[in-house]
Design a protein around this motif. Structure first.
Motif, short mmCIF file in Angstrom:
data_model
loop_
_atom_site.label_atom_id
_atom_site.label_comp_id
_atom_site.label_asym_id
_atom_site.label_seq_id
_atom_site.Cartn_x
_atom_site.Cartn_y
_atom_site.Cartn_z
N ALA A 1 0.83 -1.21 0.00
CA ALA A 1 0.00 0.00 0.00
C ALA A 1 0.86 1.26 0.00
O ALA A 1 0.51 2.27 -0.60
CB ALA A 1 -0.93 -0.01 1.21
N LYS A 2 2.02 1.17 0.70
CA LYS A 2 2.90 2.35 0.72
C LYS A 2 3.57 2.54 -0.64
O LYS A 2 3.86 3.67 -1.04
CB LYS A 2 3.98 2.17 1.80
N ALA A 3 3.79 1.42 -1.34
CA ALA A 3 4.39 1.50 -2.68
C ALA A 3 3.56 2.43 -3.57
O ALA A 3 4.10 3.12 -4.43
CB ALA A 3 4.49 0.11 -3.30
N GLU A 4 2.24 2.45 -3.32
CA GLU A 4 1.35 3.28 -4.15
C GLU A 4 1.64 4.76 -3.99
O GLU A 4 1.83 5.47 -4.97
CB GLU A 4 -0.10 3.00 -3.78
N PHE A 5 1.69 5.21 -2.71
CA PHE A 5 1.90 6.67 -2.59
C PHE A 5 3.33 7.06 -2.90
O PHE A 5 3.58 8.15 -3.38
CB PHE A 5 1.40 7.22 -1.24
N ILE A 6 4.27 6.11 -2.69
CA ILE A 6 5.64 6.42 -3.09
C ILE A 6 5.69 6.64 -4.60
O ILE A 6 6.37 7.54 -5.09
CB ILE A 6 6.61 5.31 -2.64
N ALA A 7 4.92 5.85 -5.32
CA ALA A 7 4.89 5.99 -6.78
C ALA A 7 4.37 7.35 -7.20
O ALA A 7 4.95 7.99 -8.09
CB ALA A 7 4.07 4.87 -7.40
N ILE A 8 3.30 7.85 -6.55
CA ILE A 8 2.78 9.16 -6.97
C ILE A 8 3.73 10.29 -6.54
O ILE A 8 3.88 11.27 -7.24
CB ILE A 8 1.32 9.43 -6.51
N ILE A 9 4.39 10.08 -5.40
CA ILE A 9 5.36 11.10 -4.96
C ILE A 9 6.57 11.09 -5.91
O ILE A 9 7.08 12.13 -6.32
CB ILE A 9 5.80 10.86 -3.50
N ALA A 10 6.98 9.88 -6.29
CA ALA A 10 8.12 9.75 -7.22
C ALA A 10 7.80 10.46 -8.53
O ALA A 10 8.66 11.12 -9.10
CB ALA A 10 8.42 8.27 -7.47
N ALA A 11 6.55 10.35 -8.97
CA ALA A 11 6.15 11.02 -10.21
C ALA A 11 6.24 12.54 -10.04
O ALA A 11 6.69 13.24 -10.95
CB ALA A 11 4.73 10.60 -10.58
N ALA A 12 5.83 13.02 -8.87
CA ALA A 12 5.89 14.47 -8.61
C ALA A 12 7.33 14.96 -8.59
O ALA A 12 7.66 16.01 -9.15
CB ALA A 12 5.19 14.79 -7.29
N ILE A 13 8.20 14.17 -7.95
CA ILE A 13 9.62 14.53 -7.89
C ILE A 13 10.23 14.51 -9.29
O ILE A 13 11.00 15.39 -9.68
CB ILE A 13 10.38 13.54 -6.95
N ALA A 14 9.84 13.46 -10.05
CA ALA A 14 10.36 13.34 -11.41
C ALA A 14 9.93 14.56 -12.24
O ALA A 14 10.72 15.11 -13.01
CB ALA A 14 9.86 12.05 -12.05
N ALA A 15 8.68 14.99 -12.04
CA ALA A 15 8.18 16.14 -12.79
C ALA A 15 8.93 17.42 -12.40
O ALA A 15 9.21 18.27 -13.23
CB ALA A 15 6.69 16.32 -12.54
N ALA A 16 9.29 17.52 -11.12
CA ALA A 16 9.91 18.75 -10.63
C ALA A 16 11.41 18.81 -10.93
O ALA A 16 11.91 19.84 -11.38
CB ALA A 16 9.67 18.89 -9.13
N VAL A 17 12.14 17.73 -10.66
CA VAL A 17 13.59 17.82 -10.83
C VAL A 17 14.16 16.79 -11.80
O VAL A 17 15.35 16.74 -12.04
CB VAL A 17 14.33 17.69 -9.47
N GLY A 18 13.30 15.92 -12.34
CA GLY A 18 13.76 14.97 -13.34
C GLY A 18 14.55 13.79 -12.81
O GLY A 18 15.26 13.13 -13.54
#
Lengths: 764, 95
Positions: free
Chosen positions: A487-504
């Motif tokens: 279940a935590k893997a899920e929110f890590i994935a959306i946070i990872a996407a946000a980080i990827a969008a911000a700093v690549g």
């Protein structure tokens, strides 16, 4: 009337008992059609489970036998908590028959417990399991002789191939109507004398208890105090160590017996290398063993989560704009391409896990997107009011699909873990890691519940029952939530996407580092506990290493299917309910009027904003401004269930009219430091309600339990704040690093001081 | 543990923790106390049992034994409680 009579007629009750890894659970599944989980390491069944076997026949009149699967035990002198469950069941619940399941390829040690079971006045049927593996090895067993020697029915079976099961049940049924008088394979005058004492006290199963009293068994001492005291006074003059003598006598009976009944004595076994030995030579190789383990674990995560398979993009392969998707649909005047990025994106080729994630999708992509958009299109066609569309599409579907979309990916992760478990490799990892784990203060055995934590903390916490000491259990239970669950893997994935969008930064890399952080925190926590509140001598490590075997597709799919089902059920119950509540609270004000937009004035906004300042040290408190309440609510919802962090963030994003978690972050203008702190806090904080309840059940001491909850909260809050402050104000490291160094120094001094004290105590 | 080279010959009594990998022997004595001792006995480590020290884990500890037809892993600290009479020094084990 008939119904009543039927209910009165009780089924025969049969208990399955045997060594760990003897195939009891496979037998249980085959007999009852259950889908209980089977693994290839000792200690898979830690709780008793029950089911019913039906004889071939028609309708409701079929005769049934109730079957209870007990945790595997090596001996009726318990060593770990789950072994006590088995002993108590046999002695106190009086099953009609005990089926003693033994591994045909490992007779001698398996029959050791049989010799103890024979000392209890209960009918016993010996099920010699794994006859398929026996045939493969070219050996045979003289079952008639075994029956003659042990004086109990013997039935050869193969639980895996479902052979001999009907016969086993027929024999069991016959035995249920008989009485069996206990006897011991050991004949000794002392045993007779002590048995008389127990008979005098009218204690059931006197022979069994007498022998346990001679062995100075701890449970015996506390349960039958008077009889035990009589025995000890009788034995006062006797200096013999009966514990060793009795164990020795049992094996003295078994060694010649096994040699007599099997065609190839086991003696020759060590001289020839079996297939299992050759596999083992590679997998636990002196140099390559550890390397293979690290690479294997890395690829498990890479194949499950990476969006850049084999790092092709990182190495410079250009994927252009990514896969466009074969479908384009128009809903509400907007174009959607549900399968864009299915096979590859501009960031690289999808791993198998990521492929399934995109395929499942969310409320606007993948299969779930097609369904959600279909519903939305229907609602629009029917001219449903805007708030109805909002409720179903942006509220309900948004939250639920955000969670469901990850289920296939998590099932892939489970598949990898199941393969590792079923094959017997997991036990070898525990074997290889023991040296390191011991340094931290737990045995390599603790590795198994810890890695189970990557799936779900609940079974992992229950599995700690296989650990040898109470303190080892406490330490392990406390760190299990730090192993990122599905279940935590899920929110890590959306946070990872946000980080990827911000700093690549590559999303896979961020995910991996979050997993690593969890592991690191777990290690440090165990070390600190081991040096302070949970001091103990390193718990022993005595573990059977099972023979390697090919994972069975049937067992594998059963397990993975069950896990998937668990998450789907959760999505449609607790997550769905939470989503509805969140949507309502976010759309209505205290006056029960619907709020206009952005959730401004809603109940949830005012509640969230009230608590929001609590997260200021973590960077998403007052700094996050007017939309900051969304993150506060998502974090608090996470304590109900960790999927809620994802589901709530998605739902609230639609309320404030932005696109997902990344949208929230952009709308707030949240700093990267705060995003990482948000991730750290939710990763490490109090897990879900279900895990809290499990921890409460598993930790017998109330105080320990309360401290555990406090520990989870304070640690996550502290580390979240540390993360934010260190990233946002790098200069603070000039203060934090010396402080940490000082704390470490204090810990070392405290430890030395304690060690001296302990040494003095020992010498006294 | 002890860095000194101890030469062990067939027929010697030696602690299981110090014999080289590949050694076979018959258990002479198990000196564990309490729960630990009983566990060792229950797992088949009783006097008279034949054991074969198959290998050690990549980091040197724990050890893997073959006894009574199965594989058992114990640490050196537990092997320290077991004395064997060496019967063979060069059965097949991996280093």
């Amino acid at each position: 009337m008939r119904k009543v009579i039927n209910k009165m007629k009780k089924n025969i009750r049969v208990a399955l008992l045997g060594n760990p890894n003897s195939g009891k659970t496979t037998l249980f599944n085959s007999l009852t059609g259950s889908t209980a989980y089977v693994g290839n390491w000792p200690g898979v069944t830690v709780e008793k489970k029950s089911g019913t076997y039906y004889f071939k026949g028609k309708g409701k009149d079929r005769e049934g036998i109730d079957i209870i699967d007990l945790p595997g035990i090596y001996s009726l002198s318990p060593y770990t908590p789950e072994e006590v469950i088995s002993r108590n069941y046999i002695l106190k619940e009086n099953p009609d028959v005990v089926i003693n399941v033994i591994d045909a390829t490992n007779l001698e040690r398996n029959l050791y417990m049989t010799t103890q079971l024979l000392e209890i006045d209960v009918p016993v049927v010996l099920a010699v399991n794994m006859t398929d593996a026996l045939a493969e090895s070219g050996k045979t067993i003289d079952y008639a002789k075994l029956k003659e020697k042990l004086k109990i029915p013997v039935v050869p079976i193969s639980a895996l191939e479902e052979k001999g099961l009907d016969n086993l049940m027929k024999v069991t049924k016959v035995e249920a109507n008989k009485k069996r008088e206990a006897y011991s394979v050991i004949t000794d005058k002392k045993i007779e004398k002590v048995t008389e004492i127990y008979k005098k006290y009218k204690i059931a199963n006197p022979l069994f208890h007498a022998i346990k009293a001679l062995e100075k068994d701890e449970i015996e001492e506390s349960e039958n105090k008077e009889a035990y005291a009589d025995v000890q006074s009788l034995m006062a003059q006797d200096k013999e160590d009966y514990e060793a003598v009795i164990a020795d006598l049992r094996y003295q009976f078994l060694t010649p017996l096994c040699a007599e009944i099997s065609t190839k004595p086991h003696k020759s076994e060590k001289e020839k290398w079996t297939k299992s030995d050759r596999i083992d030579q590679v997998l636990t190789h002196k140099i390559f063993g550890m390397l293979i383990m690290i690479v294997a674990l890395f690829f498990v995560f890479h194949f499950t989560f990476s969006g850049d398979l084999l790092f092709l993009n990182a190495f410079g392969v250009n994927f252009g704009e990514g896969y466009e998707g074969f479908l384009s649909i128009m809903v509400g005047g907007e174009e959607y391409r549900p399968f864009a990025g299915l096979i590859y994106t501009d960031g690289g080729i999808n791993s198998i896990g990521e492929f399934f994630h995109v395929l499942a999708g969310d409320n606007e992509t993948g299969i779930l997107g097609l369904i959600s958009l279909g519903i939305k299109a229907l609602l629009l066609k029917w001219n449903a009011p805007e708030w109805v569309v909002g409720f179903f599409y942006d509220g309900l579907l948004n939250g639920v699909t955000a969670v469901l979309g990850f289920v296939p990916q998590i099932m892939i992760l489970y598949t990898f873990f199941s393969i590792m478990e079923d094959s017997g490799y997991m036990a070898r990892i525990a074997f290889m890691l023991d040296r390191i784990f011991r340094k931290f203060g737990v045995s390599g055995r603790a590795f198994i519940p810890m890695i189970m934590g990557f799936g779900c903390a609940i079974p992992a916490m229950i599995n700690t029952r296989t650990l040898a000491t109470e303190k080892e259990r406490i330490k392990t239970i406390r760190v299990i939530p730090f192993f990122t669950c599905g279940a935590k893997a899920e929110f890590i994935a959306i946070i990872a996407a946000a980080i990827a969008a911000a700093v690549g930064v590559d999303a896979g890399l961020f995910t991996f580092s979050m997993y690593m952080l969890g592991i690191l925190v777990a290690i440090v926590s165990v070390i600190v506990m081991n040096k302070t509140t949970q001091r103990e001598k390193v718990p022993p490590f005595i573990m059977e290493l099972p023979t390697y075997r090919t994972p069975q597709l049937k067992a594998l799919t059963r397990h993975v299917y069950n896990k998937g089902k668990h998450f789907v059920i959760k999505a449609f119950t607790i997550i769905l309910a939470s989503t509805i509540v969140i949507w309502l609270l976010a759309n209505f004000g205290w006056d029960w009027q619907m709020v206009d937009e952005n959730g401004t004035g809603s109940i949830l906004q005012s509640l969230g904003s009230f608590i929001q300042p609590l997260f200021t040290p973590l960077g998403f408190g007052v700094q996050a401004g007017e939309h900051g309440w969304t993150l506060t609510v998502a974090s608090i919802q996470g304590i109900v269930a960790k999927e809620n962090v994802t589901a709530t963030a998605e739902t609230l994003a639609s309320i404030i009219d932005v696109d997902g978690f990344t949208g929230i972050v952009e709308a707030i203008g949240l700093s990267n430091a705060a995003v990482v702190a948000f991730s750290v806090f939710n990763l490490l904080t109090i897990p879900c309600f279900a895990a809290i309840a499990t921890a409460k059940g598993e930790l017998s001491n109330r105080k320990v339990y309360r401290w555990t909850i406090a520990y989870w909260f304070l640690l996550s809050y502290g580390l979240g704040a540390l993360t934010y402050v260190s990233f946002a104000y790098v200069w603070t490291l000039a203060i934090t690093i010396p402080v940490i160094a000082l704390l470490i120094a204090l810990l070392i001094i405290y430890d030395r001081h304690k060690k001296k004290q302990e040494l003095l105590l020992e010498n006294e | 543990m002890n860095e000194e080279k101890i030469i062990i010959k067939v027929g010697d009594l030696a602690k299981l923790s110090i014999v080289p990998i590949g050694t076979s022997g018959v258990i002479h004595l198990v000196s564990g106390q309490g729960r630990l001792g009983r566990r060792l006995l229950d797992m088949g480590l009783t006097p008279g049992a034949e054991v074969f020290l198959r290998k050690q884990a990549p980091l040197g500890d724990p050890l893997e034994l073959t006894l009574r037809g199965y594989e058992l892993s114990i640490r050196k600290s537990e092997a320290d409680l077991i004395v064997i009479r060496v019967t063979d020094l060069d059965a097949k084990g991996d280093k």
